[in-house]
Design an enzyme around this catalytic site. Structure first.
Site, PDB file in Angstrom:
ATOM      1  N   SER A 105      -9.771   2.020   2.971  1.00 44.08           N
ATOM      2  CA  SER A 105      -8.917   2.736   2.041  1.00 44.08           C
ATOM      3  C   SER A 105      -7.916   1.841   1.305  1.00 44.08           C
ATOM      4  O   SER A 105      -7.375   2.263   0.288  1.00 44.08           O
ATOM      5  CB  SER A 105      -8.152   3.827   2.783  1.00 44.08           C
ATOM      6  OG  SER A 105      -7.221   3.248   3.679  1.00 44.08           O
TER       7      SER A 105
ATOM      8  N   LYS B   4       0.840  -1.202   0.000  1.00 45.83           N
ATOM      9  CA  LYS B   4       0.000   0.000   0.000  1.00 45.83           C
ATOM     10  C   LYS B   4       0.872   1.247   0.000  1.00 45.83           C
ATOM     11  O   LYS B   4       1.909   1.281   0.686  1.00 45.83           O
ATOM     12  CB  LYS B   4      -0.913  -0.023   1.235  1.00 45.83           C
ATOM     13  CG  LYS B   4      -1.949   1.088   1.288  1.00 45.83           C
ATOM     14  CD  LYS B   4      -2.801   0.990   2.546  1.00 45.83           C
ATOM     15  CE  LYS B   4      -3.905   2.045   2.556  1.00 45.83           C
ATOM     16  NZ  LYS B   4      -4.737   1.960   3.784  1.00 45.83           N
TER      17      LYS B   4
ATOM     18  N   SER C   5      -9.858  -0.206   7.161  1.00 46.12           N
ATOM     19  CA  SER C   5      -9.281  -0.053   5.824  1.00 46.12           C
ATOM     20  C   SER C   5      -8.622  -1.297   5.239  1.00 46.12           C
ATOM     21  O   SER C   5      -8.286  -1.307   4.053  1.00 46.12           O
ATOM     22  CB  SER C   5      -8.270   1.099   5.811  1.00 46.12           C
ATOM     23  OG  SER C   5      -8.948   2.327   5.763  1.00 46.12           O
TER      24      SER C   5
END
Lengths: 98, 489
Positions: B153, B78, B177
């Site tokens: 997210s 990420k 997330s």
């Protein structure tokens, strides 16, 4: 002062100054509307009797972390400046402060 | 065998010589080129470095040298996590072009395990969102339906797995997330106990809530990746010193007699009936495996969202003060005569609308005169949420419920109403407030045929129990084997 949340309206311009964030007129209007709704929602926390409840700032008990007092290599000057928008080789350059 | 296979299968194929790290990395990069243009999961890859690392690992294997536990596996990271020499932006314009001079501890651990860091994955800007619509290059798309969101997210981390571009990814979870995008994309994701995984080198959103965690297409693969990233880090003052158990060894432990708590508060108004049906069926499956269902109560669940959005935004307003256009990141090109104007314009240009909204809300919640009414009150509610869990865990070993009250919505459907988006985090934020480990595994589909996630929450450092229960569930059902339709140009 401990104001009752449900009666509040945010002075967006004042808060934006504290946050060092310029907002245009449209952003300010949008934020006023959105934050009014959010504050109305969070006002439900007023329903709870929180007298005597300790606040939780961290989910695990934090202990001071000590390490050996030994010097380790820092970032080199080149590495530290590599991402800088402006520098003169010895310092970050910004508009005159004083 | 390519990047769509499980990490466990790939490790066996690499060890036997059926494939090589180089062939696998080339196949992963080719698959990204073939499908990701339609999905937007990958912000950037570093092909040269990945191929060079892969070739080096293959040479070491030929020479019979010892290799790490992830040797030759391509892994996606990420974009919230710093990678030395590889641009790291948190999907924000304010960090565009930022090349970290160091690796986050979790990335160091990946490299030490001989994983191949393939590239960086898209996300909502600064991890502030539940849809991955606010990524640097526009919305990330769900491979099950390109018109729908992948969750957020860590949407890119979930989509990269669901679309078969790599076997393992790292996400971060501040309020759901990792778990919610895993649920929306039909993959598995685990948020460890706060402090179990180092946050050193991870871009800070809300420091008392943020955790890095593994994402994968199976529970066994989750355990494999967690094993590598978990453990004490002297460079993170909140890192836990407790020893790390062997997560793989406990996977096949039977769940006979496991007490599974079912909180009434996780099945109330706002829960999509199709999601409820899938989660109820999952409870039956766990019972069929020998688990005992126990009703529990988490009475302060309904206050968790309000407390979370005050605490998270307050911490964010403080953490994001560092983006000032001086030492790194974007600086306004407008002429500025003084330092405050430089800060204010730089930040106005660099941050997107949701980040600005949260900075303003957080600054307000911390400001003089309002601190007691908002931030302090929220921290007290956090104590009540923690107590709820502590009491529930006196009666059960894990808590089970839906990951999200709804399935993936259409892109744009909720972006005009921030509060409506926040409310979808109702079942994920409580575990962050309490610092508890939790995971999501696929458990069925909603009325649109989109994946639904089952959430399991454990007591502090209960990762092994969670993985064991999730593995038993996965083996008893076929949900984890379902794959989205192939993406066609």
């Amino acid at each position: 002062m401990d104001a009752a949340p449900s009666e509040l309206r945010i002075d967006i311009r004042q808060v934006a100054t504290l946050a060092r964030l310029s907002l245009d007129a449209a952003e300010t209007r949008e934020l006023e509307g959105a934050l009014d709704r959010i504050l109305e929602y969070v006002a439900q926390l007023d329903e709870l009797d929180l007298d005597g409840v300790e606040p939780t700032s961290h989910p695990v008990p934090l202990r001071a972390a000590w390490r050996e007092d030994v010097a380790a290599p820092p970032l080199s000057r080149d590495e530290a400046f590599a991402n800088a928008p402006d520098h003169d080789g010895t310092a970050f350059v910004v508009p005159r402060v004083v | 065998m390519g990047p769509e296979a499980s990490a466990t299968e790939l490790l066996a194929a690499l060890a036997s010589g059926a494939t090589s790290a180089l062939a696998l990395t080339e196949a992963a990069l080719a698959r990204i080129r073939a499908v990701d243009g339609h999905l937007g999961a990958w912000l950037r890859t570093d092909e040269a470095s990945a191929l060079e690392t892969a070739a080096r690992i293959d040479r070491r294997r030929e020479l019979g040298q010892p290799l790490g536990p992830l040797a030759g596996l391509p892994v996606g990271v990420k974009d919230m996590i710093c990678t030395r020499g590889m641009e790291t932006t948190a999907s924000s314009r304010i960090l565009e072009g930022f090349v970290p001079p160091y690796d986050a501890t979790v990335v160091e651990r990946l490299r030490a395990a001989d994983a191949i860091v393939l590239g960086k994955l898209a996300m909502d800007e600064f991890a502030m969102g539940s849809s991955s619509e606010r990524s640097l290059r526009g919305p990330v798309r769900n491979p099950w339906d390109l018109e729908r969101v992948p969750g957020g997210s860590s949407g890119g981390s979930a989509v990269a797995l669901a679309s078969g571009t790599c076997p393992l990814t790292l996400g971060t979870d501040t309020g759901g997330s990792i778990r919610q995008p895993a649920a929306f994309c039909g993959v598995a994701g685990l948020k460890p106990t706060y402090g179990r995984v180092s946050r050193q080198g991870v871009i800070a959103y809300a420091s008392s809530l943020d955790q890095v965690g593994p994402m994968a297409r199976s529970v066994r693969d989750l355990a494999l990746l967690l094993q590598v990233i978990a453990g004490h880090d002297p460079r993170d003052a909140t890192s836990l010193p407790d020893p790390v158990p062997d997560y793989q060894a406990v996977l096949d432990r039977p769940v006979d007699g496991l007490r599974v708590g079912v909180p009434a508060e996780y099945f109330q108004e706002g829960l999509d009936p199709a999601v409820e049906l899938a989660v109820r069926a999952a409870e039956d499956t766990l019972r069929g495996e020998g688990a005992v269902l126990v009703p529990v109560s988490l009475p302060h669940t309904r206050y968790a969202i309000a407390a979370y959005y005050l605490i998270a935004t307050a911490e964010a307003s403080s953490n994001l003060a560092r983006y000032d256009g001086v030492r790194y990141g974007h600086r306004t090109a407008e002429p500025t005569g003084d330092i405050d104007t430089l800060y204010s314009r730089t930040r106005a240009e660099g941050f997107g609308p949701e980040v600005k909204r949260r900075i303003i809300l957080g600054t307000f919640a911390l400001s003089s005169g309002y601190y007691d009414a908002y931030y302090l009150r929220a921290q007290k509610v956090r104590t009540l949420v923690r107590r709820d869990f502590a009491q529930a865990f006196e009666r059960c070993d894990v808590i089970c419920g839906p990951t999200s009250p709804v399935g993936p919505w259409r892109i744009g459907e909720r972006s005009g109403d921030p509060l409506a988006m926040y409310l979808t985090d109702i079942y994920t934020v409580p575990a962050n407030l309490a610092g508890l480990p939790c995971l999501s595994v696929p458990c069925g589909v909603d009325s649109s045929g989109m994946p639904v996630g089952l959430q399991l929450i454990g007591p502090p450092l209960g990762e092994a129990t969670l993985l064991g229960a999730a593995h038993a569930f996965e083996r008893a059902t076929g949900h984890a084997a379902r794959r989205p339709p192939e993406v066609h140009p």
